[in-house]
Design an enzyme around this catalytic site. Structure first.
Site, PDB file in Angstrom:
ATOM      1  N   CYS A  90       0.795  -1.124  -0.032  1.00 21.19           N
ATOM      2  CA  CYS A  90       0.019  -0.094  -0.004  1.00 21.19           C
ATOM      3  C   CYS A  90       0.763   1.318  -0.052  1.00 21.19           C
ATOM      4  O   CYS A  90       0.719   2.126  -0.895  1.00 21.19           O
ATOM      5  CB  CYS A  90      -0.888   0.102   1.198  1.00 21.19           C
ATOM      6  SG  CYS A  90      -1.994  -1.548   1.397  1.00 21.19           S
ATOM      7  N   HIS A 143      -1.783   6.895   4.985  1.00 19.29           N
ATOM      8  CA  HIS A 143      -0.611   6.010   5.100  1.00 19.29           C
ATOM      9  C   HIS A 143       0.929   6.551   4.525  1.00 19.29           C
ATOM     10  O   HIS A 143       1.607   5.766   4.105  1.00 19.29           O
ATOM     11  CB  HIS A 143      -1.109   4.861   4.212  1.00 19.29           C
ATOM     12  CG  HIS A 143      -0.440   3.284   4.774  1.00 19.29           C
ATOM     13  ND1 HIS A 143      -0.614   2.234   3.650  1.00 19.29           N
ATOM     14  CD2 HIS A 143       0.278   3.308   5.752  1.00 19.29           C
ATOM     15  CE1 HIS A 143       0.009   1.411   4.449  1.00 19.29           C
ATOM     16  NE2 HIS A 143       0.477   1.723   5.731  1.00 19.29           N
TER      17      HIS A 143
END
Length: 464
Positions: A90, A143
């Protein structure tokens, strides 16, 4: 091409190796916004999380998959068959997407680097579009940094609803927990309720409706369909595949597809549908842990095989791009920033290397030249890959493997022994690119030098 194919500022680095297939900043790539001052296009970048390559019904898919909103993007735009994420997990992909650069150039190699944070020397697509007058928002999974200086409102975004990291978040437990794991509105954690995917749709629609009078940039990174497997019961009840976990995953996919449909509905309601550029892709290949389906592709997330990096990738802009086109040209997530900046008529900073390319000429069929001479993947260990044309060379757990992706998308036939010169050439291409990269930020700590300077020093040491 196949089927309808119509296929913080000024210093230029001139010592970039041609083998890396990159472009340099410092120019307006293709001014689509009218220079007379008329409004530029709205831009929506939608990212799914751990979605399988076969888990969109506009791609080859098992019978249980149905994604009408994603299918609509493809029917009204260009669907890529060779679309890639720049990372096999990710966070690295997100760092590359936001900067238009291979994330390794500034030391971002792994998901764990998100705990250190994307260097503040990096200019984001939101920074550039905000300077151009765009309202900017991220709704979803960040993130790329936990501490205040790395958070969205310090990285060019006007608004933030979502969570900072690390990778997963509970879909139902949305009350304040800890600083790093709570749901945020702008710079404050909040208590919320409901189902997170639906909430992201709610917030995205609100942002669109509140910014009808100016161009906006909406970055919508869903955490769906990332583990944990949690879905609305009404959607779970629609499936009976024989695998309860797969049923829940598909139910999560329904909610995300419905959320995309709500975004499309909001754009149509405010009359902005035609002049909104939408780019949709997944942040990496489908994950085995969440029961994703990658179809014919080998393996899953966390590998450099096609199942770890090749993703659904669709571009839609009704007023400017053709419809129902399938494009075989290899593209990668770092292409997003140069493309949307070109569409907006925004100038990229020219003090750094940009690896991403403006996709618009390919999308409009204005060139038959390859967009990239080479594509690269690297996690800082012995796992890496390089693709040049039909050839892909990869290193995985000490094994060097060569595949002809035109003939062998499943990566079953290792042609290394039969093609030593191709292996040598692709390996050199990878090594030349690798020499340009910065040390890993997670290992370097907080005292960071400029990534470009770090790369220069590394090359100097190699010459001695």
């Amino acid at each position: 091409m196949t089927e309808n194919t119509i296929t913080r500022r000024d210093f230029l680095r001139s010592s970039v190796l041609a083998a890396s297939g990159i472009c340099l900043g410092g120019r307006v790539l293709s001014v689509m916004a009218d220079e007379s001052g008329s409004r530029g296009p709205n831009i929506v970048v939608i990212v799914s999380d751990d979605q399988g390559y076969a888990d969109s019904s506009c791609y080859d898919h098992p019978k249980e998959v149905s994604t009408p909103a994603i299918d609509r993007l493809a029917a009204e735009g260009v669907r890529f068959t060779n679309g890639y994420a720049s990372g096999y997990v990710c966070a690295p992909t997100r760092a590359g997407l936001l900067t238009g650069r291979y994330q390794q150039r500034f030391g971002f190699y792994t998901a764990g680097d998100s705990r250190t944070g994307m260097p503040t020397s990096e200019v984001t697509v939101a920074d550039v579009l905000k300077e151009k007058g765009y309202a900017t928002a991220i709704i979803g999974k960040w993130h790329v940094g936990l501490e205040p200086e790395y958070r969205p409102l310090r990285r060019g975004f006007d608004e933030f609803y979502g969570f900072l990291g690390h990778g997963a978040h509970d879909y139902f437990k949305l009350e304040i927990t800890s600083e790093h794991n709570s749901i945020y509105r702008n710079d404050k954690p909040i208590n919320d309720n409901g189902y997170l995917t639906n909430n992201l749709a709610r917030e995205a629609v609100s942002f669109i409706e509140r910014h009808q009078k100016r161009p906006f940039f909406l970055y919508l990174p869903f955490n769906a369909v990332h583990w944990p497997l949690q879905a609305l019961q009404k959607h779970i009840d629609r499936f009976n595949t024989g695998d309860r976990n797969r049923d829940i995953y598909l139910a999560m996919l329904i909610s995300m597809d419905e959320a995309i449909g709500r975004v499309l509905g909001a754009l149509k309601r405010i009359g902005a549908d035609g002049n909104t550029l939408i780019i949709f892709f997944s942040d990496n290949g489908g994950a085995k842990k969440n029961f994703a389906n990658n179809g014919a592709l080998r393996d899953y997330k966390q590998t450099v095989y096609e199942g770890g990096i090749r993703v659904p990738f669709i571009v839609r802009w009704p007023d400017r791009l053709p419809k129902e086109v399938v494009c075989d040209e290899p593209v990668i997530s770092v292409d997003v920033m140069p493309t949307v900046c070109a569409a907006a008529g925004a100038r990229l900073p020219n003090d750094r290397v940009y690896d991403g390319r403006n996709m618009l000429p390919i999308l409009r069929g204005e060139t038959k030249e390859p967009l990239h001479k080479a594509l690269f993947w690297y996690d800082g260990t012995d796992q890496w890959a390089v693709r040049v044309g039909k050839w892909k060379l990869l290193s995985f757990k000490g094994s060097l493997e060569l595949y002809d992706l035109h003939a062998d998308i499943t990566e079953k036939n290792n042609l290394k022994e039969q093609n030593p010169e191709i292996v040598r050439r692709l390996r050199q291409t990878f090594e030349d690119w690798k020499d340009q990269l910065a040390p890993q930020i997670g290992k370097a700590g907080k005292d960071r030098q400029s990534p470009e300077t770090a790369g220069s020093k590394k090359r100097e040491r190699r010459k001695r």
